[in-house]
Write an enzyme that holds these catalytic residues in place. Structure first.
Site, short mmCIF file in Angstrom:
data_model
loop_
_atom_site.label_atom_id
_atom_site.label_comp_id
_atom_site.label_asym_id
_atom_site.label_seq_id
_atom_site.Cartn_x
_atom_site.Cartn_y
_atom_site.Cartn_z
N GLU A 47 9.76 23.68 8.31
CA GLU A 47 10.60 24.42 7.37
C GLU A 47 9.89 24.68 6.04
O GLU A 47 10.09 25.72 5.42
CB GLU A 47 11.91 23.66 7.12
N PHE A 109 26.49 13.88 11.31
CA PHE A 109 25.11 14.01 11.75
C PHE A 109 24.45 15.23 11.08
O PHE A 109 24.97 16.32 11.13
CB PHE A 109 25.08 14.15 13.28
N GLN A 110 23.32 14.98 10.46
CA GLN A 110 22.53 16.01 9.76
C GLN A 110 23.32 16.72 8.65
O GLN A 110 23.11 17.89 8.37
CB GLN A 110 21.96 17.04 10.76
N LYS A 159 28.86 25.63 9.95
CA LYS A 159 28.79 26.18 11.31
C LYS A 159 30.09 26.85 11.73
O LYS A 159 30.08 27.88 12.42
CB LYS A 159 28.43 25.05 12.29
N MET A 465 -9.76 16.87 -7.15
CA MET A 465 -9.30 16.90 -8.54
C MET A 465 -8.88 15.51 -9.01
O MET A 465 -9.15 15.11 -10.15
CB MET A 465 -8.15 17.90 -8.70
#
Length: 551
Positions: A47, A109-110, A159, A465
């Site tokens: 993602e 969930f999630q 959803k 760096m």
């Protein structure tokens, strides 16, 4: 229609052609709607890769980038990209799936509170709680993303809202969203600013990324052509004007800026800041920054005025309106002559005797041989600063780097977005061995879509760096910056059907760069450089920009 179809239909009507994303449970209805739509979906392999590809797409075109991901970890994985877009003022629409409305707040969930998480790194965040609000929120999001100072917008959609049905008889959607131009000023301030410019004997323009973001480059070029005031740029201001095409262009200012740029700003009697925000990497010790100068600030975002640096006068608004009214006659011939002497004295010397590869020399060869319309993306670290110092750009949209946030792993996905946006242009990602691994999975995306992206990997087997700072400021205590156990990058590239070559000697540079640029397929040029090579000059933290370390 169901809500998911309605959302995709609206995006299509608003002109969205490309979406970057990664599917999952809470976003599945929208992916089902994408399946038969006329919008092309680009499947990234993480993602973070998706949203950074959307950033590359946006920055190379000035269009809005769109990404879609699922709830929970899918949504949290885009936070870095949202922060990156927010810091660099990039218009992004990020759509995240959410658990069903009746489950919100139950630790389902999630389930993640994306409104709360994203609030500090977006212009605005929406939670769609009704199917009848989809059109209004989508339209408002696109408008807000580009209005005034651009930035990312998050839309969280449960959803159940995606699955609900809505009866549509007629959808009236403008094909173009509004772009509200803002300009307000005090006539008294305007007269004072013009008076300061006329009286100045040593003016400097400090040009930032806001010039490109506001599509004001032509106005700026006309202003420069008319006034002939010497200028310096920020990292995001690189490419506004090709430094080879304007003799009073001193290059980048700040911690790794050109010596002539830093010294000129410290000597100037008038600093005109245009579309810039006085970042700490630019100013060094703020109390000593341009302390001989009156300061004028021109910016569209009123919150930036006097936020970091107290200025004498300002105008707030769109630069296309402001710059034309500031033109006036000035006499700064002595200052212009001194600027040219500074440039000559401190110009980079690319001659060196050792046989190993010196990154600045290699990048100068690349700069001299690339097509003027080549897009270059970078990751973050030493290689990023070397690119800023040693490669010339003809357009600010051709230099895409993570400026404000400094996100490692940015280079490959942003190159993917840029290549998809501009399929006829050459796209090069310049990266380091530390950054390359951070989103290396996006080589899958390059393979899947046969993208002819060229990757120039500068490999010093170190987090360069950080190692440089450890050497200079932490008594050479090299804590966790050794990457001697790097994998065989050529074999990794080959496994994705990407051809490549490794070079280690100076004599290999010219031929290898020529082959690199002329290859029509994706290609990895793996360049071995010395682990102790540093980026110079460097302004140590907390001191004036005049106190540069030069070696």
């Amino acid at each position: 229609m169901i809500g998911a179809q309605y959302l995709i239909y609206i995006l299509s009507k608003l002109g969205v052609e490309i979406i970057f994303g990664y599917p999952g449970g809470a976003i599945m209805p929208i992916y089902n709607a994408i399946y038969k739509s006329n919008i092309k979906h680009i499947l990234c392999r993480h993602e973070q890769g998706a949203i950074m590809s959307a950033i590359g797409y946006s920055r190379s075109t000035n269009k809005i980038g769109v990404c879609i991901v699922t709830s929970g970890p899918g949504a949290t994985n885009i936070i870095t990209g949202l922060a990156d877009a927010f810091m660099d003022s990039v218009p992004i629409i990020a759509i995240t799936g959410q658990v069903s409305s009746d489950l919100i707040g139950s630790d389902a969930f999630q389930e993640v509170d994306m409104m709360g998480l994203s609030m500090s790194c977006t212009k605005y965040s929406f939670l769609i709680n009704s199917i009848y609000k989809i059109k209004k929120i989508i339209y408002k999001s696109f408008e807000m993303a580009v209005t005034n100072r651009p930035g990312p917008i998050l839309i969280d959609i449960p959803k159940d809202i995606q699955l609900k049905k809505i009866e549509i008889k007629k959808i009236n959607i403008k094909k173009k969203y509004n772009y509200k131009k803002k300009f307000f000023y005090c006539k008294k301030n305007l007269d004072k600013i013009i008076s300061l410019i006329k009286k100045s004997k040593k003016p400097i323009i400090y040009a930032g990324g806001g010039i490109g973001i506001s599509k004001s480059i032509n106005s700026f070029k006309n202003f420069i052509k008319n006034m002939k005031i010497p200028m310096v740029v920020t990292l995001k201001g690189i490419g506004i004007i090709n430094s080879n095409n304007y003799k009073y262009h001193l290059g980048m200012i700040g911690m790794h800026g050109n010596q002539e740029a830093n010294l000129a700003v410290q000597e100037c009697d008038l600093l005109i800041a245009i579309g810039s925000r006085f970042d700490d990497r630019v100013t060094g010790n703020l109390n000593n920054f341009a302390n001989l100068a009156n300061i004028i600030h021109l910016d569209i975002d009123s919150s930036e005025i006097n936020k970091i640096c107290k200025v004498n006068l300002y105008l707030c608004g769109n630069l296309n309106y402001i710059l034309p009214i500031l033109k006036c006659k000035i006499n700064i011939k002595k200052w212009q002559k001194k600027i040219l002497l500074l440039k000559k004295r401190y110009s980079y010397n690319y001659k060196h005797n050792y046989k190993k590869i010196w990154a600045p020399y290699l990048l100068k060869i690349l700069s001299d041989n690339k097509n003027k319309n080549t897009i270059i993306t970078t990751d973050v670290g030493q290689h990023q600063m070397w690119v800023a110092q040693h490669i010339n750009f003809n357009n600010n949209k051709n230099f895409i780097t993570s400026s404000g946030l400094g996100s490692m792993g940015f280079g490959i996905p942003s190159a993917i977005g840029a290549q998809i946006a501009e399929p006829k242009k050459n796209v090069i990602c310049i990266t380091g061995d530390g950054s390359f691994i951070m989103n290396i999975q996006e080589l899958c995306t390059i393979k899947r879509y046969n993208l002819p992206i060229k990757i120039l990997l500068l490999d010093n087997k170190r987090l360069g760096m950080v190692r440089q700072w450890q050497e200079l400021f932490f008594f050479s205590r090299y804590s966790e910056t050794n990457l001697d156990d790097n994998p065989n990058f050529i074999k990794i590239a080959n496994s994705f059907n990407i051809k490549g070559k490794r070079i280690t000697k100076k004599k290999e540079i010219k031929y290898s760069i020529k082959k690199f640029l002329n290859t029509k397929e994706s290609y990895l040029l793996h360049v071995s450089i010395d682990k102790y090579d540093n980026v110079w000059p460097l302004v140590p933290p907390g001191v004036s920009n005049t106190k540069m370390i030069e070696y």
